[in-house]
Design a protein around this motif. Structure first.
Motif, PDB file in Angstrom:
ATOM      1  N   UNK A 214       0.836  -1.314   0.063  1.00 63.14           N
ATOM      2  CA  UNK A 214      -0.043   0.176  -0.087  1.00 63.14           C
ATOM      3  C   UNK A 214       0.994   1.399  -0.073  1.00 63.14           C
ATOM      4  N   UNK A 215       0.266   2.350   0.389  1.00 68.77           N
ATOM      5  CA  UNK A 215       0.856   3.551   0.410  1.00 68.77           C
ATOM      6  C   UNK A 215       0.588   4.545   1.366  1.00 68.77           C
ATOM      7  N   UNK A 216      -0.072   3.956   2.495  1.00 60.94           N
ATOM      8  CA  UNK A 216      -0.248   4.364   3.827  1.00 60.94           C
ATOM      9  C   UNK A 216       0.920   4.709   4.498  1.00 60.94           C
ATOM     10  N   UNK A 217       1.520   5.810   4.995  1.00 65.09           N
ATOM     11  CA  UNK A 217       3.055   6.077   5.523  1.00 65.09           C
ATOM     12  C   UNK A 217       2.715   6.812   6.943  1.00 65.09           C
ATOM     13  N   UNK A 218       1.602   7.154   7.155  1.00 67.25           N
ATOM     14  CA  UNK A 218       1.378   7.805   8.546  1.00 67.25           C
ATOM     15  C   UNK A 218       0.447   8.681   8.743  1.00 67.25           C
ATOM     16  N   UNK A 241     -10.232  12.030  14.106  1.00 68.22           N
ATOM     17  CA  UNK A 241      -9.046  12.858  14.550  1.00 68.22           C
ATOM     18  C   UNK A 241      -7.801  12.977  13.737  1.00 68.22           C
ATOM     19  N   UNK A 242      -7.659  11.844  12.759  1.00 69.18           N
ATOM     20  CA  UNK A 242      -6.508  11.947  12.033  1.00 69.18           C
ATOM     21  C   UNK A 242      -6.549  11.716  10.483  1.00 69.18           C
ATOM     22  N   UNK A 243      -5.801  12.581   9.754  1.00 68.27           N
ATOM     23  CA  UNK A 243      -5.771  12.458   8.277  1.00 68.27           C
ATOM     24  C   UNK A 243      -4.806  11.537   7.986  1.00 68.27           C
ATOM     25  N   UNK A 244      -5.063  10.782   7.082  1.00 69.46           N
ATOM     26  CA  UNK A 244      -4.156   9.428   6.569  1.00 69.46           C
ATOM     27  C   UNK A 244      -2.998  10.435   5.549  1.00 69.46           C
ATOM     28  N   UNK A 245      -1.841   9.993   5.804  1.00 69.04           N
ATOM     29  CA  UNK A 245      -0.733  10.481   4.863  1.00 69.04           C
ATOM     30  C   UNK A 245      -0.085   9.488   3.903  1.00 69.04           C
ATOM     31  N   UNK A 246      -0.592   9.616   2.572  1.00 64.22           N
ATOM     32  CA  UNK A 246      -0.292   8.465   1.858  1.00 64.22           C
ATOM     33  C   UNK A 246       0.908   9.286   0.674  1.00 64.22           C
ATOM     34  N   UNK A 250       7.894   8.114  -2.041  1.00 54.62           N
ATOM     35  CA  UNK A 250       9.075   7.883  -1.008  1.00 54.62           C
ATOM     36  C   UNK A 250       9.360   9.183  -0.385  1.00 54.62           C
ATOM     37  N   UNK A 251       8.405  10.329  -0.344  1.00 55.10           N
ATOM     38  CA  UNK A 251       8.639  11.555   0.219  1.00 55.10           C
ATOM     39  C   UNK A 251       7.158  12.089   0.712  1.00 55.10           C
ATOM     40  N   UNK A 252       7.393  12.979   1.655  1.00 58.20           N
ATOM     41  CA  UNK A 252       6.264  13.725   2.218  1.00 58.20           C
ATOM     42  C   UNK A 252       6.636  15.131   2.522  1.00 58.20           C
ATOM     43  N   UNK A 253       6.099  16.184   2.373  1.00 61.38           N
ATOM     44  CA  UNK A 253       6.275  17.395   2.915  1.00 61.38           C
ATOM     45  C   UNK A 253       5.656  17.712   4.092  1.00 61.38           C
ATOM     46  N   UNK A 254       6.282  18.030   5.231  1.00 54.80           N
ATOM     47  CA  UNK A 254       5.678  18.288   6.492  1.00 54.80           C
ATOM     48  C   UNK A 254       5.541  19.670   6.667  1.00 54.80           C
ATOM     49  N   UNK A 255       4.283  19.919   7.215  1.00 61.15           N
ATOM     50  CA  UNK A 255       3.567  21.261   7.511  1.00 61.15           C
ATOM     51  C   UNK A 255       4.112  21.888   8.609  1.00 61.15           C
ATOM     52  N   UNK A 256       4.432  23.184   8.670  1.00 63.54           N
ATOM     53  CA  UNK A 256       4.855  23.703   9.930  1.00 63.54           C
ATOM     54  C   UNK A 256       3.816  23.538  11.014  1.00 63.54           C
ATOM     55  N   UNK A 257       4.087  23.296  12.178  1.00 66.40           N
ATOM     56  CA  UNK A 257       3.390  23.188  13.306  1.00 66.40           C
ATOM     57  C   UNK A 257       2.484  22.018  13.210  1.00 66.40           C
ATOM     58  N   UNK A 258       2.555  21.444  12.178  1.00 68.15           N
ATOM     59  CA  UNK A 258       1.685  19.884  12.064  1.00 68.15           C
ATOM     60  C   UNK A 258       2.353  18.777  12.914  1.00 68.15           C
TER      61      UNK A 258
END
Length: 372
Positions: A214-218, A241-246, A250-258
């Protein structure tokens, strides 16, 4: 005295085991306003209980030399909150809660505290403070006095009650930390990580953004949610409570404060005669950090304790700028410590541990999430 007829100096250097913690309780070095329960004693740590009230304070603080927590509370308390029957601790607010336990450390012994795994995964910043304290989560040699928890929910408001376990404490006799050379020798004798170890001031570990299936990473915490009642296990729908990060890149962009829940690429093991503490990877402090330090008990991820393939769950908060996180990027390290003796029970099957054999997993308050 740690128990009748035993002094601190007679203990082997290392982190104290469950048996030794029981001896401290019997000998009066650990006391409490209510009898300490056997379930509070973990292989290398003691769970600490909330008392029946919380103080909403204007700001986080350390007492400093020559001052007690009670004295600082007189200056900083906004109002007192009764916890009996359950009370909401609101996100973005700071509370100080006296703990039921108090300690009297013998000479040569120190202690260190950390949020329990489930509390860190809820993004509840929880730190222990002491009278005359100049550091969070650290109890100096010979300390004799009460313990307090500073609690600041970050993503979700939480409902707490007296007796709940948000923090844990370990006891260190003398020098406990392993050198890199000693850690390499441990790995050669009993592998502590899948693949080739990255050892520099501890064991480095990286983030997994290319799952086998799959592609669920966090998961990323949502901004506007209901409360989480800490007494309710397997109760809440993760989607509320949570949004899936997919990702398939092989990379994601972290949002400030998240705030994110991710997982390590490596499977980690803690042999029975060692413990470990998670620490932030210092080179990354300018962009993001693995948010909460945490203890790993002897037996975590250890095959004989039912933990083969256990990953490290990462509680990540991005700082001031968006940041590209790549698969395999080193994000933290485990600092290994020797035990004073092998515990009577290991993390895992012996004590029905919640996170043995884990992969990507939210706290135990949420219903099991689907894979992939």
């Amino acid at each position: 005295m740690t128990s009748e007829g035993q002094t601190s100096s007679s203990l082997t250097q290392g982190v104290l085991s469950d048996r030794q913690i029981r001896q401290m309780i019997t000998g009066g070095a650990i006391a409490a306003s209510s009898p300490i329960l056997n379930d509070q004693i973990q292989p290398a740590s003691l769970d600490l209980r909330l008392s029946d009230c919380a103080y909403r304070v204007r700001a986080s603080f350390l007492p400093g030399l020559g001052r007690t927590v009670a004295e600082r509370l007189e200056d900083l308390t906004m109002h007192r909150v009764a916890l009996t029957g359950g009370a909401v601790l609101e996100k973005g607010c700071v509370y100080v809660v006296p703990l039921m336990e108090r300690i009297r450390l013998p000479e040569g012994m120190t202690a260190a505290a950390s949020a329990k795994s489930s509390i860190g995964r809820l993004d509840v910043m929880t730190r222990v403070i002491t009278d005359q304290g100049v550091e969070f989560d650290r109890v100096p040699d010979g300390y004799d006095g009460p313990l307090y928890a500073e609690i600041c929910p970050q993503s979700f408001s939480v409902v707490v009650q007296p007796g709940q376990l948000l923090t844990q404490i370990i006891f260190r006799q003398g020098r406990t930390f392993l050198s890199d050379a000693d850690l390499r020798a441990v790995h050669e004798a009993t592998p502590i990580v899948s693949g080739d170890p990255v050892i520099s001031d501890g064991l480095g570990f990286s983030v997994d953004l290319r799952p086998e299936r799959g592609d669920l990473v966090g998961y990323r915490a949502k901004h506007h949610t209901g409360v989480v009642d800490l007494s309710k296990l397997g109760h809440y729908d993760p989607a509320e409570y949570w949004e899936e990060v997919r990702t398939t890149k092989g990379q994601i962009i972290l949002d400030p404060g998240a705030f994110y829940i991710l997982v390590s690429r490596e499977a980690i093991a803690i042999p029975p005669d060692y413990a470990a503490e998670m620490a932030p990877y210092l080179a990354m402090v300018g962009e993001f950090r693995v948010h909460y330090a945490g203890f790993f008990d002897p037996g975590f991820g250890y095959a004989a304790a039912g933990g083969a393939g256990s990953r490290g769950v990462l509680e990540v908060r991005c700082h001031d700028a968006p940041f590209v996180l790549e698969h395999g990027q080193v994000v933290g390290r485990l600092v290994y410590e020797k035990m004073s003796e092998v515990p009577e029970q290991l993390y895992g099957v012996d004590i029905a541990s919640n996170y043995q054999g884990q992969g990507l997993k939210l706290s135990k308050h949420f219903k099991p999430q689907t894979k992939g």
